[in-house]
Structures are given as structure tokens and as C-alpha cells.
Design a protein around this motif. Structure first.
Motif, short mmCIF file in Angstrom:
data_model
loop_
_atom_site.label_atom_id
_atom_site.label_comp_id
_atom_site.label_asym_id
_atom_site.label_seq_id
_atom_site.Cartn_x
_atom_site.Cartn_y
_atom_site.Cartn_z
N GLU A 5 -6.83 0.31 -6.76
CA GLU A 5 -7.90 0.74 -7.67
C GLU A 5 -7.20 0.06 -9.27
O GLU A 5 -6.14 -0.25 -9.52
CB GLU A 5 -7.85 2.19 -8.30
CG GLU A 5 -8.89 3.17 -7.51
CD GLU A 5 -8.90 4.20 -8.30
OE1 GLU A 5 -8.24 4.18 -8.89
OE2 GLU A 5 -9.44 5.04 -7.45
N SER A 22 0.68 -1.10 0.42
CA SER A 22 -0.04 -0.05 0.32
C SER A 22 0.59 1.08 -0.19
O SER A 22 2.35 1.33 0.24
CB SER A 22 -0.57 0.05 1.23
OG SER A 22 0.15 -0.01 2.82
N TRP A 23 0.30 2.03 -0.32
CA TRP A 23 0.69 3.31 -0.64
C TRP A 23 2.06 3.86 1.27
O TRP A 23 2.44 4.71 1.38
CB TRP A 23 0.41 4.71 -1.20
CG TRP A 23 -0.03 4.84 -2.36
CD1 TRP A 23 -1.45 4.51 -2.94
CD2 TRP A 23 1.09 4.65 -3.14
NE1 TRP A 23 -1.37 3.96 -4.35
CE2 TRP A 23 0.13 4.12 -4.42
CE3 TRP A 23 2.46 5.06 -3.88
CZ2 TRP A 23 0.70 4.34 -5.41
CZ3 TRP A 23 2.59 5.03 -4.85
CH2 TRP A 23 2.25 4.69 -5.63
N LYS A 61 -3.90 7.53 -7.40
CA LYS A 61 -4.51 6.23 -7.41
C LYS A 61 -4.14 5.56 -6.34
O LYS A 61 -3.54 5.24 -5.53
CB LYS A 61 -2.62 5.60 -8.51
CG LYS A 61 -3.08 4.75 -9.31
CD LYS A 61 -1.50 3.97 -10.26
CE LYS A 61 -1.78 3.04 -10.54
NZ LYS A 61 -0.71 2.67 -11.91
N ARG A 62 -5.14 5.63 -6.47
CA ARG A 62 -6.08 5.07 -4.94
C ARG A 62 -5.32 3.32 -4.24
O ARG A 62 -5.37 2.55 -5.55
CB ARG A 62 -7.37 4.89 -4.96
CG ARG A 62 -7.90 6.02 -3.96
CD ARG A 62 -9.06 6.61 -3.88
NE ARG A 62 -9.28 7.95 -3.73
CZ ARG A 62 -8.85 8.87 -3.17
NH1 ARG A 62 -7.84 8.75 -2.13
NH2 ARG A 62 -9.41 10.35 -3.57
N ASP A 63 -5.10 2.88 -3.18
CA ASP A 63 -4.91 1.97 -3.52
C ASP A 63 -5.65 0.96 -4.08
O ASP A 63 -7.12 0.67 -3.47
CB ASP A 63 -4.64 1.66 -1.71
CG ASP A 63 -2.97 1.73 -1.63
OD1 ASP A 63 -2.00 1.68 -1.99
OD2 ASP A 63 -3.16 1.99 -0.89
N ALA A 95 -0.04 8.28 -4.24
CA ALA A 95 -1.65 7.93 -3.40
C ALA A 95 -2.78 8.36 -3.52
O ALA A 95 -3.81 7.79 -3.18
CB ALA A 95 -1.54 7.82 -1.60
N MET A 96 -2.87 9.85 -3.21
CA MET A 96 -4.26 10.50 -4.03
C MET A 96 -4.38 10.50 -5.31
O MET A 96 -5.87 10.35 -5.38
CB MET A 96 -4.06 12.45 -3.38
CG MET A 96 -4.17 12.50 -1.95
SD MET A 96 -4.34 14.30 -1.69
CE MET A 96 -2.29 14.41 -2.34
#
Lengths: 653, 189
Positions: A653, A615-616, A649-651, A646-647
Motif C-alpha cells: 500500500e 513483506s510483513w 498497513k497492508r503490504d 500487517a492488518m
């Protein structure tokens, strides 16, 4: 209507004589200038943008009624274009109707849509997808070169991937293109990610070193501007090598670097480990540096006018000037726009004269640029110095330097390289950047490609790393790693896709490779899987235990390099043994943690099939842990960049 | 960029230049100087030919074409895409020709005379027949609308609809002007 019998009007259809070429050129140049002017004005007073067009049509409007009639053609054309463009594109990309080299984009789509280029698609796709369950059939994967295109989402792969539940998002390709319309015409070479290799079948991995950092600067700019960069713009090795690492420096110019090895657990995969190979280039003391001869070849086309191009370039070069010694020579050549010699070779001590010449450079101008590059090389040859002889090409993507054919240009630069004159490329601005050409010119010119997005970047490239940019300490640096199949079952080189070498190239001194400058640090990461926990099933009918390797050695590292000006390479050899292995990444030191974090960041940003599970937040935490001293503040900046990504390209997705 | 062009052309899309030109126009409007340079390079020959047909000699045509190019450079940001780009370019060109001739009746008269006395390099190519040159000068001496209609339809090879869009008049009116032109020239042809 009135067409009947031989019509005298028909003879009006004859073609008028052609324009004189110089009149044509003059008109084109004048038009470009007018455009640049209008463009500049438009950015100042954007609200008045449509003024010109309306005024023009209104001249005609005295011929009444045009606005109704006017609509027919545009509506029809638009409708046809809407219908035909996608159709034609589809046709083009699904059938091999042409042998014309496709653009980066079409190439990557072709790869997706036509996986037929694979000799054995099933086996290949299995091998390509490392994380998913074992491949459908344990056929031996044919030994393909890394550069052979691989289908990024073949049907077989999708199935196994779905079974992995929330694992890697099925290539975030679509998402990216939906979310973030590319703001520009920047071009990138498409490449496929390094795939997993089986140590027993392909124990040797060979690649050239890469000290370029352009990819990181570009990615950073895109993220800060709120776009997810296109996947081909993300070259992981350039992200990693952007940052300085604290590797022990080499003792002398004769042995310009020593490898620093490290093994630690992979943060994104419990079953694997990372082998990190780091080198730091020797930094010669100032008095040992021979005088350099630098020729700035500056793009002065109209497009260079915006504030982040020519004006930034001027300020950057003023910075560079401070770094030079009085014995160095500087010349300036402009191309495209106001072409010609701007500054005859001048000693760097004459600061005022050089700065004045820089100042009078202006974008635009009426002459079409001609033999800029030949002029630059001629100046460089006439003033050959004992130290570095280098041309610094500064451009926003206009390579109209006098040789039109890109291949011919590459050959020309490669030919000049033999005579000891190298070429570096500094990219400026955005929207027109031709990354592929930048890379290939710098690679052929034994120089580096850097992307200068802002003043602090200029400072990094031209001040802090000026040694690396200007003083080469080792040339044609190649790395070859042979893995011991008794210990390592699978391995994967992270990044360096565009730097792949064939196994036989390693000992062939004629094969060109990357150069290392003074103080450069270069890091290469391998993800290795110990025997027993591999993804790929062993062969049922294969040779049982062909490997007879020593159980102590994990791999054997060989590096070749040439000292500057020499034509015979030197060899460094070193076994990789288990005593450099760490059980916890925290014990491996901040550099290891940070490099791993950058690698994970790059993979996730690309939507790679490897390592996107992190995760980011985890990446951020890892980078934070690896922040170390962080003298230039670059690592802190990277951590902010992780937040941006992270904003965007969200985890998951 | 070049590769793009090649790619599109090879894709057997009907009339790829139009879509390609549209793409260039859009990019130029977004401030891409590179795209504009390519666009204007692509358009120049046609502009020059049009100018030549309207004014009848290479020197004026070159000057007019250059002015048209500059005008396009200034105005492309305002091009609203309601008409085809090519129609827009035609309109600018025809306006420029009209301005040019109005502003310099004498100059162009001189130039015409000059062109007749001193055979320029292009003279042999165009003057294939005496009747041909007679026709040209006759057509050029027509009232503006008749001349524009005749030249757009016969010299530029456009359809009546296209000519109508460029001239900002209705399609039947184009036919009418062509018809009038025939009537005017009946004695001369």
C-alpha cells in the motif's frame, strides 16, 4: 439605528478594571476541577453528554425564537472557518512568513513542500533514495549533517521510484493520515531518516548511545489500539533497544561493557550486509551498589486522573519500592494540582509510610502548581547519597513544573546534571503526551525516558530493568565508526537520527551523550554495501583511489565512555574484520535475526524508503526465527505486533 | 500547543483566535483537561469584564466569573456548537448575572453600597466622570432586556445581530430594546 449626535451610550465602551490575579487563579482552578469532574462523569454516563448544554440554552429560550436566529453566526463562522483555515494553513506552510519554530507537524510538511532548504536538491534526493536507480547526476553530495532536513518525496525521486515498479510505496504518509486519524494531541519531534553515505566521502559516523524505549511502548499502544503511529513517533533504535539481547557481559565495573560485533546479510537487500554493534552493560553485584536517593516528581494535574495514569503510577511505584534496598531514600513531590512535598525524604525500609503517602496523592486540586522542579532538586541535594541521585518525573505531558520556558527548563536540568543529580522521565497515558519534551528533558538530565502504557510495562521498566533505570554504569557513551572505503562503498546507520553527533564531538568530553545503566543492552545496526555493488556511481572526475586502507579491515570501531562521576572519558577501540562476517543471517544467531526484524518492522512502519520491500510475513518469519529464549515474552509480543501492523498497513500500500 | 497557537497567529488567517478557540473547545469536549485549562484561561478576562459591566463592582464580578467558569467546565461537554462558543459563554454569563442578582438582591445591594463607600482599588480608573458612573447605574437599573441589549451593543461592542443571537431574540428586537432604553433614560441622561 438610533445612532446620531454624541451618544451617551458610547461611553459604556470603556474597559473595566482588570480582575485581581488571585481571584483569577482561583476561578481557573475551580473551573478545571469542575471540568475534570464533569469529564469523569461523562465517561461514566456518556449518553447524557449533551444534557448540560441543552439545559443552559433552555433557560434563555423563554426569550422566544432564539433557535432560528441562533443559526446565523455559527453557520457563518463555520463557513468562514472552512474556507479560511485550509487557505491560511497553505499560505503559512508554503511561505516563510515567520521565524517562529513550527510544530512537529508543520515542520515535516514544510520539509515536503519546500525542499529549497537543500543546497543541491537533485544530488541530495538521489543520495537519499538508496534503492532506486543511480542518481540523475554523479555530482558529489555535499556533506550535510544528518539533521539537515531532506525532502522525503521530491519530484526527481518520484520518477526513479516509479521506475522501480512495486518498490517502496510512495511514502505512506497520506495513507496513514487517511486511515488512522491520530487520536490525540501527542507531540513528536520530527526528524529525517538517516541517509545513505558514501564511505569514500564521509568515512566517519558518530552518534550517541540511546537506551530509551519510549518509542516502542508508544508504537505498540497505537498499533494495539488500531492506529498506525505517525512516522515521527517511530524511532527505530528505540524499537531495537527495547528488547534484551544476549551479549556477553563485561567482566568488571572498570570496563563496564565490551562491544559485540556481527556482520550478516541484510534481509531486505541482497546487495548489502548489516554490521551490528551490541553492548551489554555491566551488572554490579548487589553489595556494590551504593545507596540511592530518589525523588519522585509527580504530576497531579486533573488530567492524571484516568486509570492509566495516576492509579497506574501508584501501583508502579509500589513495584519499584520492592526493588530498593533499605539504605535508599525516597521523597515525593507533587506539581500541578495539589502541589508541594508529599513525602519528606524517607528510608525505603519504611514501606508503609511511603505507600500511604503515595495513596493520598490525588489528581486535581485547587492550587496551581508552582516550583515543583526546584523543590524536587532541593530535596535531592539535601539528601545526596553516594550512589544514584535521581529525580523521576512522572507525567502525562504536563510539564508545568515551575519553569515555563522549555529552553530554560532544559538548561536548568542540564545544570543540575553537572552537580550529579540526574532526571528520568516516565510518561503515562495518551492524548496529551509531549514526547519531544520528554526526550529532551531526559537527555539533558542524563536519564532515560520511558513510556508506561500498562502494568506489565511498569514491571519491565521498574522491576526487570530497575538496575538500568537507576544505576548508571557508564556515562556519555559515544560511538564512532570509521569505514574502510577500500571495502565498504556505502553505509547507513539505522535509526539514531536524534542522537547524531559531529565527528569532532567524539573526543570532546564536554559534549553530552547517552548513559548506559546496569544490564542495559544497546544495539546499533549499520547497513553497509561492499565495494562494487554500491548504488551510487563512482566519480568520473574524482580522485581515483584515495583510500589506502588495509583490505582486511572493514571498519574501525571506537567507543568513548566515562565511568560514573568521572569527567575524563575512556576509549575502547576495535577493528571490524571479515572473520566476524556470516554468510547467512541464520548463522549469526537469534539476536541478529531479531534485531534485523525489528529494524525492518520500524522501517516499514515509517514508510521508509529503505527496506520497505520486505513483506510483513517475511518480517514475522524473521522475528520468529530470532525469538530465542525470550524470557520476558517480549519478542512473542513483538511478533503479535507485526500481525497488528500487517492488518493496519497492508503490504504494497 | 503553545507553538501551535503561535503558528496559527502568524499565519495571517483572519481572526485566528476563533478557529483556535474552536479547536480548544473540541479538544476539551474530548476530555483534554489541558485544552480546557487553556480555553478557560483565554476566556476568563472577557467573562470577568462582562460580569463587571453587568453588576458594576469587582467583587461580584469575580464571584460571578468564577461561577461562570465552573459552569462552563460542567457544561462544555454538552455545548453543541450550534452557536458560536463566545455567544454561548455570553449566555451563561448573563444567566449567571441574572441568577446572582435575583438570588441576592440584598447582598448585591450591600455590595454596591460597600463599593460606593469604600473606594476599591479599581475605583479611580472607572470613575473618570461623575456622569459616567451615573450612566452606568442608570443602565443597570433598566429592565433586564433593555439593559442586556444596551450593554451587549455599547459596552461589549457587539453588532445587533450578535446581541440578538446571544439574547435569543430577533435583530430588530434588539434595536427596539435599545430604543426603549433611550426612552426610559431620556430624563436621566
Amino acid at each position: 439605528m438610533t445612532d446620531h449626535r454624541p451618544d451617551p451610550f458610547q461611553s459604556l465602551g470603556q474597559t473595566p478594571p482588570p480582575p485581581r490575579p488571585d481571584a483569577r487563579l482561583k476561578a481557573l482552578a475551580a473551573a478545571r476541577e469542575a471540568f475534570a469532574e464533569a469529564d469523569a462523569k461523562k465517561t461514566e454516563t456518556a449518553a447524557k453528554g449533551s444534557f448540560g448544554g441543552r439545559r443552559l440554552t433552555s433557560i434563555i429560550s423563554k426569550l422566544k425564537g432564539f433557535s432560528i436566529m441562533d443559526m446565523r453566526i455559527p453557520v457563518g463562522t463555520a463557513a468562514i472557518a472552512l474556507l479560511v483555515l485550509p487557505l491560511g494553513y497553505q499560505l503559512y506552510s508554503t511561505t516563510a512568513m515567520t521565524s517562529v519554530p513550527p510544530t512537529a507537524e508543520t515542520r515535516s510538511r514544510q520539509v515536503e513542500q519546500a525542499p529549497l532548504v537543500e543546497p543541491a536538491p537533485m544530488a541530495e534526493s538521489g543520495a537519499a533514495l538508496k534503492q532506486p536507480a543511480p542518481p540523475p547526476s554523479p555530482m558529489p553530495a555535499p556533506a550535510l549533517s544528518d539533521q539537515v532536513a531532506m525532502p522525503s518525496a521530491p519530484a526527481g525521486g518520484m520518477l526513479t521510484r516509479q521506475s522501480m515498479a512495486e518498490l517502496a510505496p510512495p511514502t505512506s504518509y497520506d495513507l496513514e493520515s487517511n486511515l488512522a486519524p491520530e487520536p490525540s494531541g501527542d507531540e513528536f519531534t520530527s526528524f529525517e531518516e538517516q541517509r545513505l553515505k558514501i564511505a569514500a566521502e564521509e568515512p566517519v559516523s558518530t552518534f550517541s548511545i540511546d537506551v530509551d524505549t519510549a518509542s516502542y511502548s508508544y508504537v505498540r499502544r497505537m498499533l494495539v489500539d488500531g492506529y498506525v503511529p505517525e512516522r515521527n513517533a517511530v524511532r527505530i533504535e528505540e524499537l531495537i533497544n527495547y528488547f534484551p539481547y544476549d551479549y556477553p557481559a563485561a567482566p568488571s565495573a572498570a570496563v563496564p561493557f565490551e562491544p559485540t560485533l556481527n556482520i550478516f546479510p541484510t534481509p531486505w537487500n541482497e546487495a548489502t550486509q548489516i554490521l551490528s554493534i551490541g553492548i551489554a552493560g555491566y551488572v554490579p553485584p548487589a553489595e556494590e551498589i551504593a545507596p540511592s536517593n530518589l525523588v519522585f516528581l509527580i504530576d497531579s494535574s486533573g488530567s492524571m486522573e484516568s486509570h492509566d495514569k495516576l492509579p497506574l503510577l501508584k501501583r508502579s511505584f509500589a513495584l519499584l519500592l520492592d526493588q530498593l534496598s533499605d539504605d535508599d531514600t525516597i521523597s515525593i513531590v507533587a506539581y500541578a494540582g495539589s502541589a508541594g512535598i508529599v513525602l519528606e525524604p524517607t528510608a525505603a525500609s519504611e514501606r508503609a509510610k511511603i505507600l500511604a503517602a503515595l495513596d493520598q496523592l490525588s489528581a486535581g486540586g485547587s492550587t496551581a502548581g508552582a516550583d515543583g522542579i526546584e523543590l524536587a532538586y532541593r530535596l535531592a541535594e539535601e539528601n545526596r547519597a553516594a550512589g544514584t541521585n535521581r529525580i523521576l518525573l512522572a507525567t502525562d505531558g504536563d510539564f508545568n513544573v515551575g519553569i515555563d520556558d522549555p529552553e530554560a527548563l532544559k538548561d536548568f536540568i542540564a545544570g543540575k546534571r553537572q552537580s550529579g543529580i540526574s532526571l528520568s522521565v516516565l510518561g503515562f497515558g495518551q492524548g496529551n503526551l509531549d514526547d519531544a519534551t520528554m526526550q529532551s528533558l531526559a537527555q539533558n538530565g542524563n536519564g532515560n525516558a520511558s513510556y508506561i502504557a500498562n502494568f506489565s510495562e511498569a514491571r519491565k521498566v521498574l522491576v526487570e530493568e530497575v538496575g538500568g533505570t537507576l544505576h548508571t554504569i557508564a556515562q556519555d557513551v559515544k560511538i564512532q565508526v570509521e569505514f574502510n572505503p577500500a571495502v565498504v562503498s556505502e553505509y547507513r546507520l539505522i535509526g539514531y537520527e536524534t542522537r547524531h553527533l559531529n565527528r569532532e564531538d567524539f573526543n570532546n568530553d564536554a559534549v553530552d551523550a547517552g548513559d548506559v545503566g546496569a544490564g542495559h543492552t544497546v544495539t546499533a545496526l549499520y547497513e553497509i554495501t561492499p565495494v562494487g555493488s554500491g548504488q551510487v556511481d563512482p566519480l568520473r572526475y574524482g580522485t581515483a583511489e584515495a583510500n589506502s586502507g588495509d583490505g582486511d579491515e572493514i571498519a574501525f570501531l571506537k567507543m568513548r565512555y566515562k565511568l560514573p562521576g568521572e569527567s575524563v572519558s575512556q576509549l575502547i577501540e576495535q577493528p571490524v574484520t571479515a572473520d566476524i562476517s556470516h554468510d547467512d543471517i541464520a548463522l549469526a544467531g537469534p539476536d541478529a535475526q531479531f534485531a534485523a526484524a525489528v529494524a525492518a518492522f520500524g522501517q516499514k512502519l515509517k514508510g521508509s524508503v529503505y527496506g520497505s520491500t520486505m513483506s510483513w510475513d517475511e518480517i514475522r518469519a524473521l522475528a520468529q526465527a530470532g525469538r530465542g529464549e525470550d524470557q520476558g515474552g517480549y519478542r512473542a509480543e513483538f511478533i503479535r505486533l507485526v500481525d497488528h501492523a500487517a492488518m493496519l498497513k497492508r503490504d504494497g500500500e | 500547543m503553545q507553538a501551535n497557537l503561535v503558528g496559527l497567529t502568524a499565519a495571517s488567517i483572519p481572526d485566528p483566535p476563533v478557529t483556535f478557540t474552536e479547536a480548544l473547545v473540541r479538544r476539551a469536549q474530548n476530555g483534554d483537561g489541558e485544552a480546557f485549562a487553556e480555553l478557560i484561561e483565554e476566556q476568563y478576562d472577557r467573562i470577568y469584564r462582562t460580569a463587571w459591566r453587568w453588576c458594576g463592582n469587582g467583587h461580584d464580578a469575580e464571584d460571578i466569573a468564577q461561577d461562570v467558569c465552573v459552569r462552563i467546565g460542567q457544561a462544555i461537554h454538552g455545548f453543541d456548537g450550534r452557536s458560536a462558543f463566545s455567544s454561548w459563554v455570553y449566555r451563561i454569563t448573563l444567566n449567571m448575572v441574572r441568577d446572582w442578582q435575583r438570588a441576592g438582591q440584598r447582598r448585591s445591594a450591600h455590595a454596591d453600597a460597600y463599593a460606593e463607600i469604600v473606594p476599591t482599588a479599581e475605583a479611580p480608573a472607572q470613575e473618570d466622570a461623575a456622569t459616567g458612573s451615573q450612566l452606568w447605574s442608570a443602565v443597570r437599573s433598566l429592565p433586564d432586556k433593555q439593559r442586556d441589549a444596551v450593554l451587549l451593543v455599547y459596552a461589549e461592542g457587539l453588532s445587533h445581530a450578535e446581541a440578538a443571537a446571544i439574547m435569543g431574540i430577533k435583530e430588530p428586537t434588539v434595536s427596539f430594546h435599545v430604543h426603549e432604553a433611550r426612552k426610559t433614560l431620556r430624563g436621566l441622561l
